[in-house]
Design a protein around this motif. Structure first.
Motif, PDB file in Angstrom:
ATOM      1  N   THR A   1       0.824  -1.205   0.000  1.00 28.55           N
ATOM      2  CA  THR A   1       0.000   0.000   0.000  1.00 28.55           C
ATOM      3  C   THR A   1       0.859   1.255   0.000  1.00 28.55           C
ATOM      4  O   THR A   1       0.587   2.209  -0.742  1.00 28.55           O
ATOM      5  CB  THR A   1      -0.928   0.011   1.235  1.00 28.55           C
ATOM      6  OG1 THR A   1      -1.758  -1.150   1.196  1.00 28.55           O
ATOM      7  CG2 THR A   1      -1.795   1.259   1.259  1.00 28.55           C
ATOM      8  N   ILE A   2       1.920   1.276   0.829  1.00 32.41           N
ATOM      9  CA  ILE A   2       2.813   2.430   0.888  1.00 32.41           C
ATOM     10  C   ILE A   2       3.453   2.669  -0.469  1.00 32.41           C
ATOM     11  O   ILE A   2       3.554   3.802  -0.952  1.00 32.41           O
ATOM     12  CB  ILE A   2       3.908   2.219   1.956  1.00 32.41           C
ATOM     13  CG1 ILE A   2       3.287   2.055   3.349  1.00 32.41           C
ATOM     14  CG2 ILE A   2       4.903   3.368   1.938  1.00 32.41           C
ATOM     15  CD1 ILE A   2       2.651   3.291   3.897  1.00 32.41           C
ATOM     16  N   ARG A   3       3.877   1.594  -1.119  1.00 36.41           N
ATOM     17  CA  ARG A   3       4.537   1.716  -2.422  1.00 36.41           C
ATOM     18  C   ARG A   3       3.578   2.273  -3.473  1.00 36.41           C
ATOM     19  O   ARG A   3       3.938   3.156  -4.263  1.00 36.41           O
ATOM     20  CB  ARG A   3       5.078   0.347  -2.851  1.00 36.41           C
ATOM     21  CG  ARG A   3       5.953   0.407  -4.104  1.00 36.41           C
ATOM     22  CD  ARG A   3       6.453  -0.991  -4.485  1.00 36.41           C
ATOM     23  NE  ARG A   3       7.374  -0.932  -5.588  1.00 36.41           N
ATOM     24  CZ  ARG A   3       8.679  -0.796  -5.473  1.00 36.41           C
ATOM     25  NH1 ARG A   3       9.223  -0.715  -4.265  1.00 36.41           N
ATOM     26  NH2 ARG A   3       9.459  -0.725  -6.537  1.00 36.41           N
ATOM     27  N   GLU A   4       2.355   1.767  -3.472  1.00 30.28           N
ATOM     28  CA  GLU A   4       1.362   2.251  -4.439  1.00 30.28           C
ATOM     29  C   GLU A   4       1.112   3.745  -4.273  1.00 30.28           C
ATOM     30  O   GLU A   4       1.060   4.497  -5.254  1.00 30.28           O
ATOM     31  CB  GLU A   4       0.043   1.490  -4.264  1.00 30.28           C
ATOM     32  CG  GLU A   4       0.002   0.140  -4.947  1.00 30.28           C
ATOM     33  CD  GLU A   4      -1.398  -0.455  -4.929  1.00 30.28           C
ATOM     34  OE1 GLU A   4      -2.221  -0.032  -4.071  1.00 30.28           O
ATOM     35  OE2 GLU A   4      -1.685  -1.319  -5.770  1.00 30.28           O
ATOM     36  N   ARG A   5       0.940   4.177  -3.033  1.00 31.08           N
ATOM     37  CA  ARG A   5       0.685   5.593  -2.768  1.00 31.08           C
ATOM     38  C   ARG A   5       1.878   6.458  -3.156  1.00 31.08           C
ATOM     39  O   ARG A   5       1.718   7.534  -3.744  1.00 31.08           O
ATOM     40  CB  ARG A   5       0.353   5.793  -1.289  1.00 31.08           C
ATOM     41  CG  ARG A   5      -0.999   5.226  -0.881  1.00 31.08           C
ATOM     42  CD  ARG A   5      -1.213   5.330   0.616  1.00 31.08           C
ATOM     43  NE  ARG A   5      -2.522   4.845   1.009  1.00 31.08           N
ATOM     44  CZ  ARG A   5      -2.927   4.705   2.266  1.00 31.08           C
ATOM     45  NH1 ARG A   5      -2.099   5.012   3.257  1.00 31.08           N
ATOM     46  NH2 ARG A   5      -4.145   4.259   2.540  1.00 31.08           N
ATOM     47  N   GLY A   6       3.083   5.989  -2.818  1.00 30.82           N
ATOM     48  CA  GLY A   6       4.283   6.753  -3.121  1.00 30.82           C
ATOM     49  C   GLY A   6       4.519   6.903  -4.612  1.00 30.82           C
ATOM     50  O   GLY A   6       4.829   8.002  -5.098  1.00 30.82           O
ATOM     51  N   LEU A   7       4.366   5.824  -5.367  1.00 30.08           N
ATOM     52  CA  LEU A   7       4.575   5.887  -6.813  1.00 30.08           C
ATOM     53  C   LEU A   7       3.509   6.737  -7.486  1.00 30.08           C
ATOM     54  O   LEU A   7       3.791   7.454  -8.454  1.00 30.08           O
ATOM     55  CB  LEU A   7       4.574   4.464  -7.394  1.00 30.08           C
ATOM     56  CG  LEU A   7       5.753   3.582  -6.948  1.00 30.08           C
ATOM     57  CD1 LEU A   7       5.626   2.180  -7.552  1.00 30.08           C
ATOM     58  CD2 LEU A   7       7.092   4.211  -7.345  1.00 30.08           C
ATOM     59  N   ALA A   8       2.286   6.683  -6.955  1.00 31.82           N
ATOM     60  CA  ALA A   8       1.213   7.511  -7.514  1.00 31.82           C
ATOM     61  C   ALA A   8       1.541   8.990  -7.312  1.00 31.82           C
ATOM     62  O   ALA A   8       1.345   9.811  -8.226  1.00 31.82           O
ATOM     63  CB  ALA A   8      -0.116   7.172  -6.845  1.00 31.82           C
ATOM     64  N   ARG A   9       2.071   9.328  -6.142  1.00 29.64           N
ATOM     65  CA  ARG A   9       2.431  10.725  -5.884  1.00 29.64           C
ATOM     66  C   ARG A   9       3.563  11.173  -6.788  1.00 29.64           C
ATOM     67  O   ARG A   9       3.578  12.311  -7.286  1.00 29.64           O
ATOM     68  CB  ARG A   9       2.813  10.898  -4.410  1.00 29.64           C
ATOM     69  CG  ARG A   9       2.993  12.342  -3.993  1.00 29.64           C
ATOM     70  CD  ARG A   9       3.266  12.445  -2.495  1.00 29.64           C
ATOM     71  NE  ARG A   9       2.095  12.088  -1.712  1.00 29.64           N
ATOM     72  CZ  ARG A   9       1.109  12.929  -1.435  1.00 29.64           C
ATOM     73  NH1 ARG A   9       1.151  14.175  -1.883  1.00 29.64           N
ATOM     74  NH2 ARG A   9       0.095  12.550  -0.693  1.00 29.64           N
ATOM     75  N   LEU A  10       4.527  10.302  -7.032  1.00 28.40           N
ATOM     76  CA  LEU A  10       5.632  10.631  -7.935  1.00 28.40           C
ATOM     77  C   LEU A  10       5.154  10.877  -9.361  1.00 28.40           C
ATOM     78  O   LEU A  10       5.752  11.652 -10.113  1.00 28.40           O
ATOM     79  CB  LEU A  10       6.680   9.503  -7.922  1.00 28.40           C
ATOM     80  CG  LEU A  10       7.591   9.457  -6.700  1.00 28.40           C
ATOM     81  CD1 LEU A  10       8.387   8.150  -6.669  1.00 28.40           C
ATOM     82  CD2 LEU A  10       8.549  10.655  -6.696  1.00 28.40           C
ATOM     83  N   GLU A  11       4.056  10.209  -9.739  1.00 23.65           N
ATOM     84  CA  GLU A  11       3.488  10.388 -11.079  1.00 23.65           C
ATOM     85  C   GLU A  11       2.560  11.597 -11.152  1.00 23.65           C
ATOM     86  O   GLU A  11       1.963  11.862 -12.200  1.00 23.65           O
ATOM     87  CB  GLU A  11       2.709   9.126 -11.479  1.00 23.65           C
ATOM     88  CG  GLU A  11       3.582   7.897 -11.687  1.00 23.65           C
ATOM     89  CD  GLU A  11       4.567   8.087 -12.832  1.00 23.65           C
ATOM     90  OE1 GLU A  11       4.174   8.704 -13.848  1.00 23.65           O
ATOM     91  OE2 GLU A  11       5.723   7.645 -12.699  1.00 23.65           O
ATOM     92  N   GLY A  12       2.423  12.308 -10.043  1.00 29.66           N
ATOM     93  CA  GLY A  12       1.597  13.504 -10.049  1.00 29.66           C
ATOM     94  C   GLY A  12       0.157  13.272  -9.652  1.00 29.66           C
ATOM     95  O   GLY A  12      -0.663  14.198  -9.678  1.00 29.66           O
ATOM     96  N   GLU A  13      -0.183  12.048  -9.267  1.00 29.41           N
ATOM     97  CA  GLU A  13      -1.551  11.749  -8.858  1.00 29.41           C
ATOM     98  C   GLU A  13      -1.776  12.183  -7.416  1.00 29.41           C
ATOM     99  O   GLU A  13      -0.838  12.290  -6.628  1.00 29.41           O
ATOM    100  CB  GLU A  13      -1.827  10.248  -8.995  1.00 29.41           C
ATOM    101  CG  GLU A  13      -1.697   9.710 -10.407  1.00 29.41           C
ATOM    102  CD  GLU A  13      -1.924   8.203 -10.468  1.00 29.41           C
ATOM    103  OE1 GLU A  13      -2.618   7.681  -9.559  1.00 29.41           O
ATOM    104  OE2 GLU A  13      -1.411   7.564 -11.396  1.00 29.41           O
ATOM    105  N   HIS A  14      -3.046  12.425  -7.106  1.00 27.50           N
ATOM    106  CA  HIS A  14      -3.390  12.763  -5.723  1.00 27.50           C
ATOM    107  C   HIS A  14      -3.329  11.491  -4.879  1.00 27.50           C
ATOM    108  O   HIS A  14      -3.848  10.449  -5.270  1.00 27.50           O
ATOM    109  CB  HIS A  14      -4.798  13.360  -5.646  1.00 27.50           C
ATOM    110  CG  HIS A  14      -5.250  13.614  -4.242  1.00 27.50           C
ATOM    111  ND1 HIS A  14      -4.750  14.659  -3.488  1.00 27.50           N
ATOM    112  CD2 HIS A  14      -6.134  12.941  -3.459  1.00 27.50           C
ATOM    113  CE1 HIS A  14      -5.319  14.627  -2.289  1.00 27.50           C
ATOM    114  NE2 HIS A  14      -6.162  13.599  -2.236  1.00 27.50           N
ATOM    115  N   ALA A  15      -2.674  11.565  -3.737  1.00 30.99           N
ATOM    116  CA  ALA A  15      -2.582  10.400  -2.843  1.00 30.99           C
ATOM    117  C   ALA A  15      -2.785  10.879  -1.409  1.00 30.99           C
ATOM    118  O   ALA A  15      -2.631  12.057  -1.105  1.00 30.99           O
ATOM    119  CB  ALA A  15      -1.220   9.711  -2.996  1.00 30.99           C
ATOM    120  N   VAL A  16      -3.136   9.929  -0.561  1.00 31.57           N
ATOM    121  CA  VAL A  16      -3.352  10.259   0.845  1.00 31.57           C
ATOM    122  C   VAL A  16      -2.093  10.886   1.422  1.00 31.57           C
ATOM    123  O   VAL A  16      -0.985  10.368   1.242  1.00 31.57           O
ATOM    124  CB  VAL A  16      -3.726   8.990   1.647  1.00 31.57           C
ATOM    125  CG1 VAL A  16      -3.922   9.328   3.125  1.00 31.57           C
ATOM    126  CG2 VAL A  16      -4.989   8.367   1.069  1.00 31.57           C
ATOM    127  N   GLY A  17      -2.247  12.025   2.105  1.00 31.28           N
ATOM    128  CA  GLY A  17      -1.086  12.756   2.592  1.00 31.28           C
ATOM    129  C   GLY A  17      -0.769  12.552   4.058  1.00 31.28           C
ATOM    130  O   GLY A  17       0.305  12.940   4.524  1.00 31.28           O
TER     131      GLY A  17
END
Length: 266
Positions: free
Chosen positions: A67-83
């Motif tokens: 889950t942490i990896r999914e959120r982190g990679l999504a944020r790196l791609e510019g997607e909104h992720a839980v902060g």
């Protein structure tokens, strides 16, 4: 030891600020750690040199790592992720510690960089778990008690309504727990029960108003506790005489946080 080429060096003026933080600070871009402050070293158990050699995703146990990896990679791609969320961190000694993770991103050296703040909340989580366990134990003890028992909290909402109370009143716990309508098990219209009066201070005038002709009295054993007897025509075949006792519940500082009422068929 040579500094790894992937490591980001904070401007000199920011080093004292970053290292004065009580929360762990860590930067990454989806791979190796770019920077970690002293608090992060203390929290994780890894030395500063060890930290910047580690892959960011290696800090988490398998149960949360995906889950942490999914959120982190999504944020790196510019997607909104839980902060902001709570998760487990794996230390050098393989201990799992609860942390509150606050995540944001910045453009550093022209590249999107993830900024992570780690706040250790392990002791709070342990206290919450202990409290939950104690609450579960208390529920089991009250539920197994053959004496009909109900408990209300500081808001007069029912928190416990044991099986004996269900059998006596004919009302299931699921119907009253979380509500302040426990009066309907005993009376035809809304009015305070003995536990409600005790919770509000057990003022004699109020107790006398509702139980003055029921032989009410203060307990000779427990301060703030009242006892009374009354006839309840809606219980059983032809009604029941009940002897009931209500006592305040207090926290470790002596503050009243609820009340408990027990009933006996006499």
């Amino acid at each position: 030891m040579a500094t790894p080429t992937h490591v980001y060096t904070l401007p000199g003026s920011l080093f004292p600020l970053a290292d004065s933080l009580s929360s762990g600070l860590l930067l990454h871009r989806g791979g190796k750690v770019l920077y970690a402050n002293k608090a992060m070293s203390r929290l994780s158990g890894f030395s500063p040199a060890e930290l910047v050699e580690k892959d960011f995703w290696a800090f988490y146990p398998p149960s949360v790592g995906h889950t942490i990896r999914e959120r982190g990679l999504a944020r790196l791609e510019g997607e909104h992720a839980v902060g902001r969320y709570e998760t487990l961190l794996l230390t050098k000694s393989s201990e799992e510690r609860w942390v509150e993770l606050v995540v944001s991103h910045e453009e550093i050296q022209g590249k999107r960089t993830i900024v992570c703040n780690f706040i250790d909340v392990t002791e709070r989580k342990r206290a919450e778990a202990a409290q939950k366990q104690a609450q579960q134990l208390l529920t089991q003890i009250i539920d197994a008690d053959p004496v009909p028992t109900l408990v209300i909290n500081a808001r007069h909402a029912v928190t416990h309504w044991n099986r004996a109370c269900e059998a006596l009143t004919g009302i299931a716990s699921s119907e009253v727990i979380g509500t302040n309508t426990h009066w309907r098990a005993f009376y035809p219209q809304a009015r305070p029960c003995m536990a409600d009066l005790v919770l509000d201070g057990g003022i004699d005038a109020q107790v006398a108003k509702f139980y003055g002709d029921k032989g009410y009295r203060r307990s000779a054993v427990l301060a703030g506790t009242y006892e009374a007897e009354d006839f309840f025509p809606n219980f059983g075949n032809g009604g029941r005489w009940l002897f009931f006792t209500a006592a305040p519940l207090k926290d470790s500082h002596g503050k009243v946080i609820g009340a408990i009422e027990t009933l006996q068929d006499i």
